[in-house]
Design a protein around this motif. Structure first.
Motif, short mmCIF file in Angstrom:
data_model
loop_
_atom_site.label_atom_id
_atom_site.label_comp_id
_atom_site.label_asym_id
_atom_site.label_seq_id
_atom_site.Cartn_x
_atom_site.Cartn_y
_atom_site.Cartn_z
N GLU A 192 -0.30 31.12 8.75
CA GLU A 192 -1.18 31.34 9.82
C GLU A 192 -2.66 31.24 9.31
O GLU A 192 -3.43 31.50 10.42
CB GLU A 192 -1.00 32.76 10.47
CG GLU A 192 0.41 32.78 10.83
CD GLU A 192 0.92 34.31 11.20
OE1 GLU A 192 1.73 34.37 11.88
OE2 GLU A 192 0.01 35.11 10.95
N SER A 193 -3.25 30.87 8.24
CA SER A 193 -4.64 30.81 7.89
C SER A 193 -5.13 29.99 8.91
O SER A 193 -6.57 30.44 9.27
CB SER A 193 -4.85 30.77 6.51
OG SER A 193 -4.19 29.38 6.05
N SER A 194 -4.91 29.04 9.19
CA SER A 194 -5.52 27.92 10.15
C SER A 194 -5.70 28.60 11.61
O SER A 194 -6.41 27.84 12.69
CB SER A 194 -5.10 26.65 10.02
OG SER A 194 -3.84 26.49 10.47
N ALA A 195 -4.58 29.25 11.80
CA ALA A 195 -4.47 29.60 13.51
C ALA A 195 -5.07 31.02 13.54
O ALA A 195 -5.06 31.55 14.87
CB ALA A 195 -3.09 29.90 13.37
N ILE A 196 -5.53 31.73 12.71
CA ILE A 196 -6.45 32.90 13.24
C ILE A 196 -7.71 32.59 13.46
O ILE A 196 -8.71 32.12 12.60
CB ILE A 196 -6.54 33.77 11.40
CG1 ILE A 196 -5.02 34.23 11.19
CG2 ILE A 196 -7.09 35.16 11.65
CD1 ILE A 196 -4.68 34.97 9.77
N HIS A 197 -8.16 33.30 14.57
CA HIS A 197 -9.22 33.25 15.07
C HIS A 197 -9.92 34.77 15.43
O HIS A 197 -9.53 35.45 16.33
CB HIS A 197 -9.61 32.48 16.55
CG HIS A 197 -8.92 31.07 16.33
ND1 HIS A 197 -9.45 30.07 15.71
CD2 HIS A 197 -7.88 30.54 16.71
CE1 HIS A 197 -9.01 28.82 15.84
NE2 HIS A 197 -7.86 29.30 16.45
N TRP A 198 -10.77 35.09 14.33
CA TRP A 198 -10.99 36.59 14.31
C TRP A 198 -11.77 36.98 15.44
O TRP A 198 -11.78 38.06 15.98
CB TRP A 198 -12.04 36.86 13.12
CG TRP A 198 -10.99 36.55 11.79
CD1 TRP A 198 -11.15 35.75 10.93
CD2 TRP A 198 -10.21 37.53 11.42
NE1 TRP A 198 -10.27 35.81 10.08
CE2 TRP A 198 -9.62 37.08 10.21
CE3 TRP A 198 -9.61 38.77 11.90
CZ2 TRP A 198 -8.63 37.66 9.42
CZ3 TRP A 198 -8.53 39.47 11.01
CH2 TRP A 198 -8.21 39.05 9.97
N GLN A 199 -12.51 36.17 16.26
CA GLN A 199 -13.02 36.52 17.65
C GLN A 199 -11.92 37.02 18.57
O GLN A 199 -12.12 37.84 19.37
CB GLN A 199 -13.93 35.44 18.32
CG GLN A 199 -14.80 35.94 19.25
CD GLN A 199 -16.06 34.82 19.89
OE1 GLN A 199 -15.60 33.61 19.29
NE2 GLN A 199 -16.78 35.03 20.38
N GLN A 200 -10.68 36.38 18.54
CA GLN A 200 -9.70 36.69 19.48
C GLN A 200 -8.98 38.02 18.67
O GLN A 200 -8.48 38.57 19.53
CB GLN A 200 -8.85 35.66 19.68
CG GLN A 200 -9.22 34.22 20.40
CD GLN A 200 -8.29 33.18 20.28
OE1 GLN A 200 -7.17 33.28 19.62
NE2 GLN A 200 -8.56 32.21 21.17
N VAL A 201 -9.03 38.02 17.53
CA VAL A 201 -8.11 39.05 16.79
C VAL A 201 -8.69 40.40 17.27
O VAL A 201 -8.22 41.49 17.59
CB VAL A 201 -8.22 38.98 15.50
CG1 VAL A 201 -7.44 40.13 14.84
CG2 VAL A 201 -7.17 37.90 14.99
N VAL A 202 -10.15 40.43 17.29
CA VAL A 202 -10.87 41.68 17.65
C VAL A 202 -11.10 41.99 19.26
O VAL A 202 -12.13 42.63 19.64
CB VAL A 202 -12.08 41.83 16.83
CG1 VAL A 202 -11.80 42.13 15.18
CG2 VAL A 202 -13.14 40.70 17.23
#
Length: 299
Positions: free
Chosen positions: A195-205
């Motif tokens: 999932e490394s390419s699918a993680i968008h930290w702005q969406q995660v937080v």
């Protein structure tokens, strides 16, 4: 059961039923494996402060955590991400009761009662209707992954029986909290690999993602299992367990109201048949006794 405990049981059912809507929200901003890692990190990080470790060898905590936590939720979160409707997932996941019967027969050599066998046949018919005639609009991979989640949950149920047979009597909340340590690293490893390419930290937080993580950890896990275990400590299992049958009803209604999901005719029929199988499995003898009582009174 007094009215306070009935309200608590209903609150748990609502929390577990609405859980599927929250999962749908969660996988929008957080990839499934990362969502699992954060959910169990939060549950363990908070729960371990208040919940005593159960008197169990670590191997049982590890086995239970990998089946209940990693296996079940890696499959369920991925299924919802792939498009499995939240309401339908809440129904199909209940097939774990039937998988538990089959796995218990194979692993522990347990025997079926006629009610359990009847419930298994009825429930299997419901699954066939959902996955066969009602398959339109359901991603095949999502349906199969939900069945895998149910199967993993069933394995964890049989693990608990095996633990009890070994002479241990774990308190459910302690088992859930301390076993939450087991899936954390595997979830993070799977996330790093896939999932490394699918993680968008702005969406995660984002607010919705953080709410989903908090809900899954605090409400569905700590509150749900904590209060459920207290109910089981005060009342017989056959008094408490039937309330769990309401969870898929809450799941379907909340998914319809919040997410706008609608079940097709055959999905609805299959869902009713599947839940009917659960009723036969759990409540068959009691329902038969209730039906016979008026007849005996007239005689």
């Amino acid at each position: 059961m007094n009215w306070q405990d009935r309200l608590i049981a209903l609150a748990i059912v609502v929390a577990w039923g609405f859980n599927f809507v929250v999962i749908k929200w969660g996988v929008v901003g957080v990839p499934p494996f990362l969502l699992g890692a954060l959910r169990f990190s939060a549950a363990a990080g908070i729960g371990l402060l208040f919940v005593r470790r159960p008197a169990l060898p670590w191997r049982w905590l590890l086995i239970y955590g990998l089946t209940m936590g990693l296996g079940q939720f890696a499959c369920l979160f991925s299924a919802v991400k792939l498009g499995m409707p939240a309401g339908l997932a809440s129904i199909v996941l209940q097939s774990s009761a039937f998988f538990t019967l089959l796995i218990g027969r194979l692993w522990l050599h347990e025997h079926f009662t006629r009610w359990q066998l009847g419930g298994l046949i009825v429930g299997g018919s419901g699954l066939y209707l959902i996955g066969g005639l009602g398959a339109a609009g359901i991603p095949p991979a999502g349906f199969l992954l939900t069945l895998c989640a149910a199967g993993s949950w069933a394995v964890s149920n049989v693990v608990v029986r095996r633990i009890v047979r070994a002479g241990y009597k774990p308190e459910m909340l302690g088992l859930v909290v301390w076993s939450s340590l087991a899936p954390i690293l595997p979830f993070f490893a799977l996330s790093a690999l896939f999932e490394s390419s699918a993680i968008h930290w702005q969406q995660v937080v984002s607010g919705k993602s953080l709410f989903a993580i908090a809900y899954l950890a605090l409400i569905a896990t700590l509150f749900g299992y904590g209060q459920w275990s207290k109910l089981l400590s005060r009342h017989a299992a056959n008094v408490v367990a039937p309330y769990s049958l309401l969870a898929p009803l809450v799941g379907v209604l909340s998914a319809a109201l919040v997410l706008g999901e609608r079940l097709s005719f055959w999905q609805l029929v299959g869902g009713v048949v599947l839940i009917g199988g659960l009723v036969v499995n759990m409540l068959g003898p009691r329902l038969l006794a209730l039906l016979r009582r008026p007849a005996l009174g007239r005689a």
